[in-house]
Each structure stands twice: as structure tokens, then as C-alpha cells.
Design a protein around this motif. Structure first.
Motif, PDB file in Angstrom:
ATOM      1  N   GLN A 270     -10.176  -0.823  10.208  1.00  0.00           N
ATOM      2  CA  GLN A 270      -8.754  -1.152  10.306  1.00  0.00           C
ATOM      3  C   GLN A 270      -8.597  -2.563  10.838  1.00  0.00           C
ATOM      4  O   GLN A 270      -9.102  -2.887  11.924  1.00  0.00           O
ATOM      5  CB  GLN A 270      -8.026  -0.166  11.236  1.00  0.00           C
ATOM      6  CG  GLN A 270      -6.540  -0.428  11.322  1.00  0.00           C
ATOM      7  CD  GLN A 270      -5.807   0.606  12.136  1.00  0.00           C
ATOM      8  OE1 GLN A 270      -6.383   1.327  12.942  1.00  0.00           O
ATOM      9  NE2 GLN A 270      -4.501   0.710  11.913  1.00  0.00           N
TER      10      GLN A 270
ATOM     11  N   GLY B  10      -2.614  -5.996   9.368  1.00  0.00           N
ATOM     12  CA  GLY B  10      -2.030  -6.408   8.097  1.00  0.00           C
ATOM     13  C   GLY B  10      -2.733  -5.873   6.864  1.00  0.00           C
ATOM     14  O   GLY B  10      -2.227  -6.008   5.753  1.00  0.00           O
ATOM     15  N   LEU B  11      -3.896  -5.250   7.058  1.00  0.00           N
ATOM     16  CA  LEU B  11      -4.663  -4.745   5.906  1.00  0.00           C
ATOM     17  C   LEU B  11      -4.718  -3.233   5.862  1.00  0.00           C
ATOM     18  O   LEU B  11      -5.243  -2.648   4.909  1.00  0.00           O
ATOM     19  CB  LEU B  11      -6.086  -5.312   5.931  1.00  0.00           C
ATOM     20  CG  LEU B  11      -6.209  -6.827   5.805  1.00  0.00           C
ATOM     21  CD1 LEU B  11      -7.667  -7.246   5.910  1.00  0.00           C
ATOM     22  CD2 LEU B  11      -5.612  -7.302   4.487  1.00  0.00           C
ATOM     23  N   GLY B  12      -4.229  -2.590   6.884  1.00  0.00           N
ATOM     24  CA  GLY B  12      -4.262  -1.136   6.903  1.00  0.00           C
ATOM     25  C   GLY B  12      -5.680  -0.618   7.085  1.00  0.00           C
ATOM     26  O   GLY B  12      -6.527  -1.260   7.703  1.00  0.00           O
ATOM     27  N   LEU B  13      -5.921   0.563   6.535  1.00  0.00           N
ATOM     28  CA  LEU B  13      -7.232   1.196   6.641  1.00  0.00           C
ATOM     29  C   LEU B  13      -7.950   1.048   5.298  1.00  0.00           C
ATOM     30  O   LEU B  13      -7.410   1.418   4.254  1.00  0.00           O
ATOM     31  CB  LEU B  13      -7.080   2.681   6.961  1.00  0.00           C
ATOM     32  CG  LEU B  13      -6.759   3.060   8.405  1.00  0.00           C
ATOM     33  CD1 LEU B  13      -5.326   2.730   8.758  1.00  0.00           C
ATOM     34  CD2 LEU B  13      -7.029   4.534   8.624  1.00  0.00           C
TER      35      LEU B  13
ATOM     36  N   GLN C  99       6.725  -4.468   6.537  1.00  0.00           N
ATOM     37  CA  GLN C  99       5.541  -4.464   7.375  1.00  0.00           C
ATOM     38  C   GLN C  99       5.932  -4.220   8.835  1.00  0.00           C
ATOM     39  O   GLN C  99       5.197  -3.585   9.583  1.00  0.00           O
ATOM     40  CB  GLN C  99       4.800  -5.790   7.252  1.00  0.00           C
ATOM     41  CG  GLN C  99       3.460  -5.799   7.986  1.00  0.00           C
ATOM     42  CD  GLN C  99       2.670  -7.070   7.763  1.00  0.00           C
ATOM     43  OE1 GLN C  99       3.095  -7.959   7.018  1.00  0.00           O
ATOM     44  NE2 GLN C  99       1.527  -7.188   8.407  1.00  0.00           N
TER      45      GLN C  99
ATOM     46  N   ALA D 249      -0.687  -0.602   4.101  1.00  0.00           N
ATOM     47  CA  ALA D 249      -0.939  -1.449   5.277  1.00  0.00           C
ATOM     48  C   ALA D 249      -0.132  -1.006   6.494  1.00  0.00           C
ATOM     49  O   ALA D 249      -0.384  -1.460   7.599  1.00  0.00           O
ATOM     50  CB  ALA D 249      -0.635  -2.898   4.943  1.00  0.00           C
TER      51      ALA D 249
END
Lengths: 114, 109
Positions: free
Chosen positions: A37, A40-43, B9, B101
Motif C-alpha cells: 500500500q 495515492g496508489l491504493g493496494l 481522492q 486508490a
């Protein structure tokens, strides 16, 4: 309650070291997963396993390998740690194939490579 | 490969207000899951939606799965400070779960 336990909460390693991240689940789940994780990129899925001694590459397997010698344990290995592998690593398990019904996550290992 | 996109976001909400977070997939999903991660914590499974057009409620949280099974939404009413955290949607395709995200929610008291 299903428990997924990750061996270390925080880890600091040097560049080039071999790093082992351990994950154990206590509910006899067939399916186990490793994610990283990043903000800004998540999982993002690194590797997963649907059975003992079985492994499948996820979306970002480069620089990683895994081992599943026993059903309850799924290990993530960084063969030669690099600074771009500094991240939060999350292990998860699920009862149903593909994760239907939800994943149970461990508390995570925050790895810093210096 | 499958991509799951979430917007916004970041969501800054006044306590007591409602908000919605959205999830869109580039492919049709067999089902969609939602998770919540509190600050400093790990993702916790909230719910799974399987049927086209399905709507499920958990107290102040309403989850919806689109008719085409390519999008989903989470609506929270009367936001409380306990709602703080990051909400992830995740879609199953090809037996793998792909996460968006996330939407990070902060609440102004």
C-alpha cells in the motif's frame, strides 16, 4: 474471529538485504494474498496463493517471491531489498476463492529500506 | 487489466453532512466489495454487492451496485467523527480482487 498475524509491525532493512515478511492465519483459509500500500496508489497485489505450495503472480511481482509450505503461513521475500520497496505490506486471507465474501487483513508491516 | 477508479481522492466533510464516494471499473465485475481503513489501521471488510442494481444499507451507510455492474457508490448520511478513514472499493475479476486508490475522509467538527 479470523486472525491474520504479521510478524513485524515495523522493519528497517539495508539496501541489498534479503527480507522475509511472515504472515499466519488461524482460520484454515485456502486463499492468501500479499499487497503493498502506497499513498495515492491504493493496494496493489504482489502475489497470491490458493493452496499449499501454490503461488500466482499478482500485478507487481517484480523483486518479490513467496513461499507457502503450510496452509496457515504465507511468506513474502524480498530477494535484494531496494529503496523503492519501502512501503506498507499487507497480508490477507479469504475463505472463498478469489476473495468473494471479503478479505481479512493483517495489521501490516511498514518496511523502510535505507 | 482491470482498473478500479475511485473519486474523489479526498473528501472533507462537515460533521452532520452527507457525502458520496464513487467507484468505476473498466470491466464488468462479478461483485464489488467495500473496505474501511481507519488512520493507522488496516482495511476492514464492510460489505459485498453481487447483483446488478443491488442496494444495501448498514446504519448510515448505503452501498449501491450499478445496473451494468461497472460502478458502485457509498453514501454516508449525517457524517460523524467515527467515519474518518479511507474507504476502498474492490472488484473481483478473474478470481482476483483489485482495489481502487481509496477516498480519504476527514470530518470537521
Amino acid at each position: 474471529d479470523v486472525k491474520v498475524t504479521q510478524s513485524s509491525r515495523y522493519l528497517v532493512k539495508r539496501t541489498g538485504e534479503k527480507v522475509f515478511l511472515e504472515c499466519v492465519q488461524d482460520m484454515d483459509h485456502e486463499n492468501m494474498f500479499w499487497y503493498r500500500q502506497d499513498p495515492g496508489l491504493g493496494l496493489r497485489l504482489i502475489y497470491f496463493s490458493y493452496d499449499v505450495k501454490m503461488k500466482e503472480k499478482g500485478d507487481i511481482p517484480e523483486g518479490y517471491s513467496v513461499s507457502r509450505e503450510k496452509k496457515e503461513r504465507f511468506s513474502l521475500i524480498l530477494e535484494s531489498a531496494s529503496t523503492n520497496q519501502t512501503s506498507m505490506y499487507l497480508c490477507a486471507s479469504s475463505l472463498q476463492t478469489g476473495g468473494a465474501g471479503g478479505y481479512t487483513f493483517g495489521s501490516g508491516t511498514r518496511l523502510t529500506v535505507v | 487489466g482491470q482498473q478500479v477508479m475511485q473519486i474523489p481522492q479526498y473528501q472533507h466533510v462537515q460533521e452532520g453532512e452527507d457525502f458520496t464516494t464513487y467507484c468505476n471499473s473498466s470491466t464488468t465485475l462479478s461483485n464489488i466489495q467495500w473496505y474501511k481503513q481507519r488512520p493507522g489501521g488496516h482495511p476492514v471488510f464492510l460489505i459485498q454487492l453481487v447483483k446488478s442494481g443491488e442496494v444495501k444499507k448498514q446504519k448510515r451507510l448505503t452501498f449501491q451496485f450499478g445496473e451494468a455492474k461497472k460502478n458502485s457508490s457509498l453514501h454516508i448520511t449525517a457524517t460523524q467523527t467515527t467515519d474518518v478513514g479511507t474507504y476502498f472499493c474492490a472488484g473481483i475479476n478473474d478470481y482476483k480482487l483489485s482495489f481502487g486508490a481509496g477516498t480519504t475522509v476527514t470530518v470537521r467538527a
